[in-house]
Design a protein around this motif. Sequence first.
Motif, PDB file in Angstrom:
ATOM      1  N   PRO A   8       0.825  -1.220   0.000  1.00  0.00           N
ATOM      2  CA  PRO A   8       0.000   0.000   0.000  1.00  0.00           C
ATOM      3  C   PRO A   8       0.852   1.260   0.000  1.00  0.00           C
ATOM      4  O   PRO A   8       1.914   1.316   0.613  1.00  0.00           O
ATOM      5  CB  PRO A   8      -0.805  -0.119   1.306  1.00  0.00           C
ATOM      6  CG  PRO A   8       0.008  -1.006   2.177  1.00  0.00           C
ATOM      7  CD  PRO A   8       0.714  -1.961   1.272  1.00  0.00           C
ATOM      8  N   TYR A   9       0.351   2.274  -0.701  1.00  0.00           N
ATOM      9  CA  TYR A   9       1.000   3.580  -0.707  1.00  0.00           C
ATOM     10  C   TYR A   9       0.339   4.472   0.343  1.00  0.00           C
ATOM     11  O   TYR A   9      -0.737   4.178   0.855  1.00  0.00           O
ATOM     12  CB  TYR A   9       0.891   4.227  -2.083  1.00  0.00           C
ATOM     13  CG  TYR A   9       1.604   3.463  -3.180  1.00  0.00           C
ATOM     14  CD1 TYR A   9       2.949   3.116  -3.038  1.00  0.00           C
ATOM     15  CD2 TYR A   9       0.939   3.088  -4.356  1.00  0.00           C
ATOM     16  CE1 TYR A   9       3.609   2.417  -4.036  1.00  0.00           C
ATOM     17  CE2 TYR A   9       1.592   2.390  -5.361  1.00  0.00           C
ATOM     18  CZ  TYR A   9       2.930   2.056  -5.201  1.00  0.00           C
ATOM     19  OH  TYR A   9       3.586   1.366  -6.179  1.00  0.00           O
ATOM     20  N   GLN A  10       0.997   5.596   0.620  1.00  0.00           N
ATOM     21  CA  GLN A  10       0.480   6.520   1.620  1.00  0.00           C
ATOM     22  C   GLN A  10      -0.885   7.068   1.206  1.00  0.00           C
ATOM     23  O   GLN A  10      -1.070   7.526   0.091  1.00  0.00           O
ATOM     24  CB  GLN A  10       1.462   7.685   1.819  1.00  0.00           C
ATOM     25  CG  GLN A  10       1.020   8.670   2.886  1.00  0.00           C
ATOM     26  CD  GLN A  10       1.982   9.846   3.003  1.00  0.00           C
ATOM     27  OE1 GLN A  10       2.889   9.993   2.202  1.00  0.00           O
ATOM     28  NE2 GLN A  10       1.777  10.674   3.998  1.00  0.00           N
ATOM     29  N   ASP A  11      -1.848   6.999   2.145  1.00  0.00           N
ATOM     30  CA  ASP A  11      -3.180   7.572   1.944  1.00  0.00           C
ATOM     31  C   ASP A  11      -3.907   6.925   0.768  1.00  0.00           C
ATOM     32  O   ASP A  11      -4.702   7.563   0.086  1.00  0.00           O
ATOM     33  CB  ASP A  11      -3.081   9.091   1.738  1.00  0.00           C
ATOM     34  CG  ASP A  11      -4.441   9.776   1.813  1.00  0.00           C
ATOM     35  OD1 ASP A  11      -5.218   9.425   2.714  1.00  0.00           O
ATOM     36  OD2 ASP A  11      -4.728  10.642   0.962  1.00  0.00           O
ATOM     37  N   GLU A  12      -3.685   5.648   0.525  1.00  0.00           N
ATOM     38  CA  GLU A  12      -4.323   4.963  -0.602  1.00  0.00           C
ATOM     39  C   GLU A  12      -5.640   4.330  -0.170  1.00  0.00           C
ATOM     40  O   GLU A  12      -5.761   3.778   0.923  1.00  0.00           O
ATOM     41  CB  GLU A  12      -3.403   3.889  -1.176  1.00  0.00           C
ATOM     42  CG  GLU A  12      -3.981   3.202  -2.409  1.00  0.00           C
ATOM     43  CD  GLU A  12      -3.007   2.240  -3.082  1.00  0.00           C
ATOM     44  OE1 GLU A  12      -3.274   1.819  -4.226  1.00  0.00           O
ATOM     45  OE2 GLU A  12      -1.973   1.909  -2.457  1.00  0.00           O
ATOM     46  N   LEU A  13      -6.641   4.400  -1.037  1.00  0.00           N
ATOM     47  CA  LEU A  13      -7.920   3.721  -0.798  1.00  0.00           C
ATOM     48  C   LEU A  13      -7.755   2.213  -0.947  1.00  0.00           C
ATOM     49  O   LEU A  13      -6.992   1.751  -1.819  1.00  0.00           O
ATOM     50  CB  LEU A  13      -8.972   4.190  -1.801  1.00  0.00           C
ATOM     51  CG  LEU A  13      -9.723   5.480  -1.501  1.00  0.00           C
ATOM     52  CD1 LEU A  13     -10.568   5.859  -2.714  1.00  0.00           C
ATOM     53  CD2 LEU A  13     -10.621   5.338  -0.287  1.00  0.00           C
ATOM     54  N   LEU A  14      -8.474   1.442  -0.128  1.00  0.00           N
ATOM     55  CA  LEU A  14      -8.479  -0.014  -0.285  1.00  0.00           C
ATOM     56  C   LEU A  14      -8.963  -0.390  -1.679  1.00  0.00           C
ATOM     57  O   LEU A  14      -8.449  -1.326  -2.305  1.00  0.00           O
ATOM     58  CB  LEU A  14      -9.372  -0.647   0.786  1.00  0.00           C
ATOM     59  CG  LEU A  14      -9.492  -2.172   0.748  1.00  0.00           C
ATOM     60  CD1 LEU A  14      -8.137  -2.826   0.947  1.00  0.00           C
ATOM     61  CD2 LEU A  14     -10.467  -2.661   1.806  1.00  0.00           C
ATOM     62  N   TYR A  15      -9.940   0.340  -2.180  1.00  0.00           N
ATOM     63  CA  TYR A  15     -10.436   0.133  -3.555  1.00  0.00           C
ATOM     64  C   TYR A  15      -9.271   0.184  -4.538  1.00  0.00           C
ATOM     65  O   TYR A  15      -9.159  -0.629  -5.455  1.00  0.00           O
ATOM     66  CB  TYR A  15     -11.457   1.226  -3.876  1.00  0.00           C
ATOM     67  CG  TYR A  15     -11.925   1.278  -5.322  1.00  0.00           C
ATOM     68  CD1 TYR A  15     -13.143   0.720  -5.699  1.00  0.00           C
ATOM     69  CD2 TYR A  15     -11.159   1.904  -6.312  1.00  0.00           C
ATOM     70  CE1 TYR A  15     -13.574   0.773  -7.018  1.00  0.00           C
ATOM     71  CE2 TYR A  15     -11.572   1.956  -7.620  1.00  0.00           C
ATOM     72  CZ  TYR A  15     -12.782   1.397  -7.973  1.00  0.00           C
ATOM     73  OH  TYR A  15     -13.206   1.453  -9.279  1.00  0.00           O
ATOM     74  N   SER A  16      -8.375   1.156  -4.380  1.00  0.00           N
ATOM     75  CA  SER A  16      -7.225   1.322  -5.272  1.00  0.00           C
ATOM     76  C   SER A  16      -6.264   0.146  -5.171  1.00  0.00           C
ATOM     77  O   SER A  16      -5.692  -0.307  -6.171  1.00  0.00           O
ATOM     78  CB  SER A  16      -6.509   2.635  -4.945  1.00  0.00           C
ATOM     79  OG  SER A  16      -5.362   2.808  -5.732  1.00  0.00           O
ATOM     80  N   LEU A  17      -6.072  -0.363  -3.945  1.00  0.00           N
ATOM     81  CA  LEU A  17      -5.202  -1.529  -3.750  1.00  0.00           C
ATOM     82  C   LEU A  17      -5.730  -2.747  -4.505  1.00  0.00           C
ATOM     83  O   LEU A  17      -4.969  -3.463  -5.162  1.00  0.00           O
ATOM     84  CB  LEU A  17      -5.103  -1.846  -2.253  1.00  0.00           C
ATOM     85  CG  LEU A  17      -4.029  -1.115  -1.455  1.00  0.00           C
ATOM     86  CD1 LEU A  17      -4.305  -1.234   0.034  1.00  0.00           C
ATOM     87  CD2 LEU A  17      -2.655  -1.675  -1.773  1.00  0.00           C
ATOM     88  N   VAL A  18      -7.037  -2.976  -4.395  1.00  0.00           N
ATOM     89  CA  VAL A  18      -7.635  -4.120  -5.096  1.00  0.00           C
ATOM     90  C   VAL A  18      -7.528  -3.929  -6.610  1.00  0.00           C
ATOM     91  O   VAL A  18      -7.247  -4.875  -7.356  1.00  0.00           O
ATOM     92  CB  VAL A  18      -9.107  -4.305  -4.676  1.00  0.00           C
ATOM     93  CG1 VAL A  18      -9.752  -5.440  -5.459  1.00  0.00           C
ATOM     94  CG2 VAL A  18      -9.207  -4.577  -3.175  1.00  0.00           C
ATOM     95  N   PHE A 176     -13.376  -2.864 -10.247  1.00  0.00           N
ATOM     96  CA  PHE A 176     -12.329  -2.066  -9.624  1.00  0.00           C
ATOM     97  C   PHE A 176     -11.439  -1.508 -10.739  1.00  0.00           C
ATOM     98  O   PHE A 176     -10.865  -2.281 -11.512  1.00  0.00           O
ATOM     99  CB  PHE A 176     -11.473  -2.912  -8.679  1.00  0.00           C
ATOM    100  CG  PHE A 176     -12.199  -3.374  -7.448  1.00  0.00           C
ATOM    101  CD1 PHE A 176     -12.094  -2.661  -6.263  1.00  0.00           C
ATOM    102  CD2 PHE A 176     -12.991  -4.520  -7.459  1.00  0.00           C
ATOM    103  CE1 PHE A 176     -12.754  -3.076  -5.110  1.00  0.00           C
ATOM    104  CE2 PHE A 176     -13.656  -4.949  -6.320  1.00  0.00           C
ATOM    105  CZ  PHE A 176     -13.541  -4.220  -5.145  1.00  0.00           C
ATOM    106  N   VAL A 177     -11.315  -0.193 -10.814  1.00  0.00           N
ATOM    107  CA  VAL A 177     -10.538   0.439 -11.881  1.00  0.00           C
ATOM    108  C   VAL A 177      -9.359   1.189 -11.270  1.00  0.00           C
ATOM    109  O   VAL A 177      -9.545   2.088 -10.439  1.00  0.00           O
ATOM    110  CB  VAL A 177     -11.397   1.409 -12.712  1.00  0.00           C
ATOM    111  CG1 VAL A 177     -10.574   2.010 -13.856  1.00  0.00           C
ATOM    112  CG2 VAL A 177     -12.633   0.707 -13.254  1.00  0.00           C
ATOM    113  N   ALA A 178      -8.147   0.846 -11.687  1.00  0.00           N
ATOM    114  CA  ALA A 178      -6.944   1.513 -11.185  1.00  0.00           C
ATOM    115  C   ALA A 178      -6.752   2.849 -11.886  1.00  0.00           C
ATOM    116  O   ALA A 178      -7.208   3.055 -13.017  1.00  0.00           O
ATOM    117  CB  ALA A 178      -5.722   0.626 -11.402  1.00  0.00           C
TER     118      ALA A 178
END
Length: 506
Positions: A8-18, A176-178
Amino acid sequence: MLGYFPVPYQDELLYSLVARYAQHTGLVGNQKSIVREVFSSSTAVAVPDLPSHLSSLVNNLQLAWPTSVEELIKSFTLAPVYLPFLSQQQASKTISSMRSDSGGDIHTRSGIAASVIKQQEYFRYCPQCLKEHQMEFGECYWRRIHQLPALGFCSNHSCLLEYSSISFHPREKHLFVAANEIKLDSSIRHIELKDIEGALHDRYEQLLQASQFKGLGYNRWTLFYRNLAVELGLVKNSRVCHQEIHRLLKRTWAGTTFEDQFNYSENNYWLTNLFRKHRKSFHPLRHLLVTTALVSELSVTKLLEKVRRLPEGVLVPSHFSKKVTVQNAAEYRYSWVDMLKRHPSAGVKELRSTERGDAIYAWLYRNDKSWLMSNRPKRKVNSQSHYAVNYRDWDAKNVAHLESVYEVMANVRNRPRLTRTRIIKELPRSNSVEKHLPDLPATSQWLTDHEESVEDFQLHRLRIAYEQMKSNDLEVKRWRLLRTAAIRIELVTPKIEAEIRRLEQS
């Protein structure tokens, strides 16, 4: 059980991780496969702000990323923004829904669905932040702070946030869209932010990082705002001066992006209701608009702690109309004098922070003000003279501090890349250090010698991946190392290739 999950990156949404997991593993477009692998369910929905199925996700992540539901909620969702302003029951049920595999009622329980302040329709981003992410990590991600309702600017770069084409709550419920998968506008629209707008942004960020999981409840917030009106002298004849509060806040926020939040309405005006008895929760933005303007000296942490100390279940006392007796006045005067004796060197602010100090002060202010003003501690005058900064001493202390913490930072297993900015944040007065680096040559040189390049960080991830495979009795293969370390093939350098061969042969 997942053998790989992105760091995980700093202040990243869990949605973004998936979404990044789907991209790294080649599952982009196969919605059902993603949710089955990650959440062990075919019904999990791609919710960016308050996701559910978190217990299932944590169970699946134990090999790749040992974490907890509490950590996911605190650091990778928007829940910390809403929870403190709910009742304890609402907050508890919201967290239970996020843990469970049935999260359809989360937005109703948390009051988001009924709020006048609506969530944005599309994901937002700061073009300058994306450029920095691309340079530092080789990919982009969705930040939490950019998805907060009504906060349409990036304080770090003084620019407006841009809307992407990705729906925040799309009809395709499992998609889920990156941030990497779409073309984002890189043009930057700079704006001139007022100090109070920057202060609000900072408070929103502090609220995101707060670990207040329990709802503080309506009674506490009612008492807080009534006491606040008294402390600021915004009460007349036992009544809160709502018009005066409106004019004060309207003037404070004039010319900002939040000016339209104070359009007065005789019927059901939120600001008037905020200073009355609370019968429902108010949107976090409205709490922050008022407290940023009226109690700017309190950080969000101290503000929540102050509210938490107020009575939880007792009905709001009708002290605005209560008749003051001689006995009451004598008791409160005695308590105040006793506090003065016990804390002879304390000022008013320190006295109010003691047990019952705030309540005693508020009662005397409302009912016996002239006596209280005559028996206040004398104002302390700061006679300390200004002096020039000793940059040489500051420089030496910075280097000593960095030497003491660097080894611990470097040995954290799932750590971020140790960039210059990341290392500086470990220093006391980090913001000042960044501004004065030309005056701190030893600090600047130490940072140059120790900051981690992208290649070095990828080598670190390779070694972590190797350790995971050995601990899980997996055969060390080139493809498995690259996947576990999240290194794209096109980014493999000769140095990385040599390290992969070494690890395969060891």
